[in-house]
Design a protein around this motif. Structure first.
Motif, mmCIF file in Angstrom:
data_model
loop_
_atom_site.group_PDB
_atom_site.id
_atom_site.type_symbol
_atom_site.label_atom_id
_atom_site.label_comp_id
_atom_site.label_asym_id
_atom_site.label_seq_id
_atom_site.Cartn_x
_atom_site.Cartn_y
_atom_site.Cartn_z
ATOM 1 N N LEU A 106 -10.974 1.246 0.318
ATOM 2 C CA LEU A 106 -10.773 1.203 -0.880
ATOM 3 C C LEU A 106 -11.220 -0.908 -0.713
ATOM 4 C CD1 LEU A 106 -8.496 3.321 -2.852
ATOM 5 C CD2 LEU A 106 -10.802 3.818 -2.624
ATOM 6 N N SER A 107 -10.322 -0.766 -0.081
ATOM 7 C CA SER A 107 -10.774 -2.773 0.534
ATOM 8 C C SER A 107 -10.585 -3.120 1.661
ATOM 9 C CB SER A 107 -9.936 -3.627 -0.697
ATOM 10 O OG SER A 107 -8.355 -3.141 -0.429
ATOM 11 N N ASP A 108 -10.728 -3.880 2.007
ATOM 12 C CA ASP A 108 -10.070 -4.437 3.471
ATOM 13 C C ASP A 108 -8.177 -4.306 3.670
ATOM 14 O OD1 ASP A 108 -12.385 -5.812 4.145
ATOM 15 O OD2 ASP A 108 -11.661 -8.194 3.276
ATOM 16 N N SER A 109 -7.691 -3.848 3.110
ATOM 17 C CA SER A 109 -6.204 -3.658 2.861
ATOM 18 C C SER A 109 -5.679 -2.013 3.203
ATOM 19 C CB SER A 109 -5.612 -4.982 2.645
ATOM 20 O OG SER A 109 -5.054 -5.011 1.424
ATOM 21 N N LEU A 110 -6.120 -2.028 1.930
ATOM 22 C CA LEU A 110 -6.436 0.188 1.010
ATOM 23 C C LEU A 110 -6.980 0.789 1.499
ATOM 24 C CD1 LEU A 110 -4.453 0.974 -0.478
ATOM 25 C CD2 LEU A 110 -6.036 0.686 -2.553
ATOM 26 N N SER A 111 -6.440 1.609 1.776
ATOM 27 C CA SER A 111 -7.303 3.199 2.665
ATOM 28 C C SER A 111 -6.930 4.323 1.958
ATOM 29 C CB SER A 111 -7.637 3.187 4.000
ATOM 30 O OG SER A 111 -7.639 2.210 4.372
ATOM 31 N N LEU A 112 -7.736 5.005 2.037
ATOM 32 C CA LEU A 112 -7.071 6.422 0.917
ATOM 33 C C LEU A 112 -8.084 7.953 2.193
ATOM 34 C CD1 LEU A 112 -6.067 7.831 -1.950
ATOM 35 C CD2 LEU A 112 -8.073 7.542 -2.260
ATOM 36 N N GLY A 113 -6.857 8.922 2.451
ATOM 37 C CA GLY A 113 -7.649 9.787 3.162
ATOM 38 C C GLY A 113 -6.727 10.697 2.371
#
Length: 191
Positions: free
Chosen positions: A81-88
């Motif tokens: 979602l950004s350089d530091s935030l991921s969603l799975g």
């Protein structure tokens, strides 16, 4: 990446041995660590043979092969979602058992059956700090069904309706990509 995968497989095998063979997926969240947008589909098939012999006091007969072959499916999708935030989002079948002692063997437990099935859907987020430390968190929805028949105990049988509930997961990870190091600790709440 090969080292990480090899380590993950070895740890999953050790976990399954300790979980009494009920743990089938290891409840992996490895997809959340992949780069960019990522999707995976996994399929596994197990054809095991488990048999034994009763103690002489119980007749001394062989049990025959008492486990059924089984297969399982897993799916995972992850995006940044950004350089530091991921969603799975991860689907797995974390626990299971399928036991059936064959009849006609003379074994004291012949005709005994037990079946356990589970399905789980996990939504997990990962927040990466510049120090190579990540924080993980998410929710898990899991369903469960079981049945058993034990004819040598007064023809006992039970069938549980499928039940489901929510739980959560939290974790922390440290990575050093230049040497393919990842250490992650994840806690899954009871469901």
């Amino acid at each position: 990446m090969t080292r990480i995968l090899t380590t993950a497989v070895a740890l999953a095998a050790a976990t399954q041995a300790q979980a009494g063979a009920l743990d089938r997926s290891g409840q992996s969240i490895a997809a959340i660590f992949e780069s960019g947008t990522y999707a995976e589909l996994s399929f596994g098939s197990v054809a095991a043979t488990v048999q034994g012999t009763a103690e002489p006091a119980l007749g001394g007969f062989g049990s025959g092969d008492m486990v059924a072959d089984h297969s399982q499916v897993g799916l995972a999708f992850k995006t940044d979602l950004s350089d530091s935030l991921s969603l799975g989002l991860i689907y797995d079948q974390p626990f299971g058992a399928d036991v059936a002692y064959p009849t006609g063997t003379g074994y004291y437990a012949q005709g005994t059956t037990a079946r356990l099935t589970t399905d789980a859907l996990t939504l997990v987020a990962r927040y990466r700090l510049p120090s190579n430390i990540s924080f993980l968190g998410g929710i898990r929805y899991q369903s469960f069904a079981a049945s058993a028949a034990i004819p040598f105990v007064a023809d006992y049988s039970v069938t549980g309706d499928r039940d489901s509930s929510f739980g959560y997961l939290v974790g922390v990870a440290y990575e050093k990509p230049e040497i393919a190091l990842r250490v992650a600790l994840t806690y899954n709440s009871a469901i």
